[in-house]
Design a protein around this motif. Structure first.
Motif, short mmCIF file in Angstrom:
data_model
loop_
_atom_site.label_atom_id
_atom_site.label_comp_id
_atom_site.label_asym_id
_atom_site.label_seq_id
_atom_site.Cartn_x
_atom_site.Cartn_y
_atom_site.Cartn_z
N CYS A 199 0.82 -1.21 0.00
CA CYS A 199 0.00 0.00 0.00
C CYS A 199 0.86 1.26 0.00
CB CYS A 199 -0.95 -0.01 1.19
SG CYS A 199 -2.15 -1.35 1.16
N THR A 200 1.98 1.20 0.68
CA THR A 200 2.88 2.35 0.70
C THR A 200 3.36 2.69 -0.70
OG1 THR A 200 3.63 1.91 2.95
CG2 THR A 200 5.09 3.20 1.55
N GLU A 201 3.82 1.69 -1.43
CA GLU A 201 4.36 1.95 -2.76
C GLU A 201 3.25 2.27 -3.76
OE1 GLU A 201 7.01 -1.32 -3.64
OE2 GLU A 201 8.62 -0.35 -2.49
N ALA A 202 2.09 1.65 -3.59
CA ALA A 202 0.96 1.96 -4.47
C ALA A 202 0.56 3.43 -4.33
CB ALA A 202 -0.22 1.06 -4.15
N TYR A 203 0.53 3.93 -3.11
CA TYR A 203 0.16 5.33 -2.88
C TYR A 203 1.20 6.27 -3.49
CZ TYR A 203 -1.83 9.25 -0.15
OH TYR A 203 -2.43 10.43 0.25
N LEU A 204 2.46 5.95 -3.32
CA LEU A 204 3.51 6.79 -3.91
C LEU A 204 3.37 6.87 -5.43
CD1 LEU A 204 6.56 5.62 -1.77
CD2 LEU A 204 5.72 7.98 -1.92
N THR B 214 4.64 10.32 0.82
CA THR B 214 6.07 10.24 1.15
C THR B 214 6.27 10.12 2.66
OG1 THR B 214 6.60 11.58 -0.79
CG2 THR B 214 8.29 11.40 0.90
N SER B 215 5.51 10.88 3.44
CA SER B 215 5.66 10.78 4.90
C SER B 215 5.12 9.46 5.42
CB SER B 215 4.96 11.96 5.58
OG SER B 215 3.56 11.91 5.40
N ASP B 216 4.03 8.97 4.82
CA ASP B 216 3.49 7.68 5.23
C ASP B 216 4.50 6.55 5.02
OD1 ASP B 216 1.10 8.78 5.98
OD2 ASP B 216 -0.07 7.97 4.31
N ALA B 217 5.34 6.70 4.00
CA ALA B 217 6.31 5.66 3.68
C ALA B 217 7.35 5.47 4.78
CB ALA B 217 7.01 5.97 2.36
N GLN B 218 7.43 6.44 5.71
CA GLN B 218 8.41 6.35 6.80
C GLN B 218 7.74 6.23 8.17
OE1 GLN B 218 11.63 6.19 6.01
NE2 GLN B 218 11.07 6.46 3.85
N LEU B 219 6.41 6.21 8.21
CA LEU B 219 5.72 6.38 9.49
C LEU B 219 6.02 5.27 10.48
CD1 LEU B 219 3.92 8.04 11.24
CD2 LEU B 219 1.92 7.03 10.13
N PHE B 220 5.81 4.03 10.08
CA PHE B 220 6.16 2.92 10.97
C PHE B 220 7.53 2.35 10.57
CE2 PHE B 220 1.50 3.02 11.42
CZ PHE B 220 1.45 3.21 12.78
#
Length: 314
Positions: free
Chosen positions: A255-260, A289-295
């Protein structure tokens, strides 16, 4: 209509009609703060499907509400220990909380006093920290809010200078709290990616070049079809994310990469207007981009999956 679909519709109408509503107003009017609070503690007693429906709508509009950290992670942590008073406060929106997972900061307990710092924490009035084998509640001595690239997701540095703590329970629940946080984030990412796709399709239908909508050109069709495939696959991954740590890691990676990709392609389809400050496309790219680092980044989720598939390294 199923309960998740009803919730989705209610939340979308509320956020559309009252975009500036506070968290307490949102919690009072819609009841999202107590969504996961067990019924015996005064909550709705809902599950992952309802959580995902709300999170998706919040992600669709880049809402700054602390649903992820307070209504999902903090409630799950408190419920695992049966902290009824904390659940009641969280459930009616009277207070918000953020959760500090093991390794998120350098903190230590000295008796019932907490010392140390958490460099990056989501917004919350209380902090629930997993430290030294315990789950404790504390109020930070200082909060230093960062000027972040993604203004829709406030982050702060929390400092604890020998502050008293309340011991809530042990730390056995922290992996489940993390996994539910990843699941809620994945649903938010799906909502944001879907909104990017919707914006791109709308622009492709409206914008004309050479006497035709740009959506009639094969290059644009291929872009939009690829993003549609990513969004629908991400939705499937997010729907299963709450099952266990393996499914959470799959969703966290995909999901992270799909959103990016969706956020980037939305800008590409819009062309020059897509990179202007006035157009909202850049805000979705920043959130992605920020979500990709959140957890943790997608690579870390895949490393967890590799350990499950192949076993620990020799």
């Amino acid at each position: 209509m199923s309960l998740p679909d009803e919730l989705r519709a209610v939340v979308r109408d509320y956020l559309g009609g009252r975009p500036g509503a506070s968290w307490r107003e949102f919690a009072r009017d819609v009841g999202v703060a107590g969504l996961l609070v067990p019924e015996e503690h005064g909550g709705a007693g809902c599950g992952p499907a309802e959580m995902a429906a709300v999170a998706e709508e919040l992600g669709r509009v880049l809402s700054p509400h602390p649903f992820l950290q307070s209504a999902v992670m903090a409630v799950t942590a408190a419920a695992s220990c049966g902290a009824s008073d904390l659940l009641a406060a969280l459930g009616d929106g009277a207070v918000t909380a953020t959760v500090v997972l093991p390794g998120d900061g350098e903190v230590r307990l000295e008796g019932d006093l907490l010392t140390g710092a958490v460099p990056y924490a989501l917004d919350g009035e209380l902090a629930l920290l997993y430290v030294d084998g315990l789950l404790v509640e504390a109020v930070p001595t200082r909060r230093e809010t960062y000027p972040t690239m993604d203004e829709s997701r406030p982050l702060a540095r929390l400092t604890f200078d020998g502050v008293p703590v309340r011991r809530i329970g042990d730390d056995r629940s922290w992996t489940r709290v993390r996994d539910l946080g990843v699941a809620a984030l994945a649903a938010e990412q799906v909502g944001g990616a879907q909104r990017c796709l919707d914006m791109a399709v709308e622009h492709a239908q409206r914008r004309h070049q050479f006497g035709r909508p740009i959506g009639s050109f094969q290059a644009i069709k291929h872009k939009l079809a690829d993003v549609l495939l990513l969004v629908e696959s991400a939705r499937s991954a997010a729907a299963a994310a709450a099952r266990d740590g393996v499914f959470a890691a799959i969703a966290g990676s995909y999901c992270t990469e799909a959103y990016l990709v969706a956020a980037g392609e939305n800008i590409q389809v819009h062309g020059g207007i897509g990179i202007t400050w006035e157009h909202p496309a850049h805000r979705y790219l920043k959130r992605a981009t920020s979500d990709a680092q959140l957890f943790c980044p997608p690579q870390a989720h895949r490393a967890r999956l590799a350990a499950h598939v192949f076993g620990p390294p020799a």
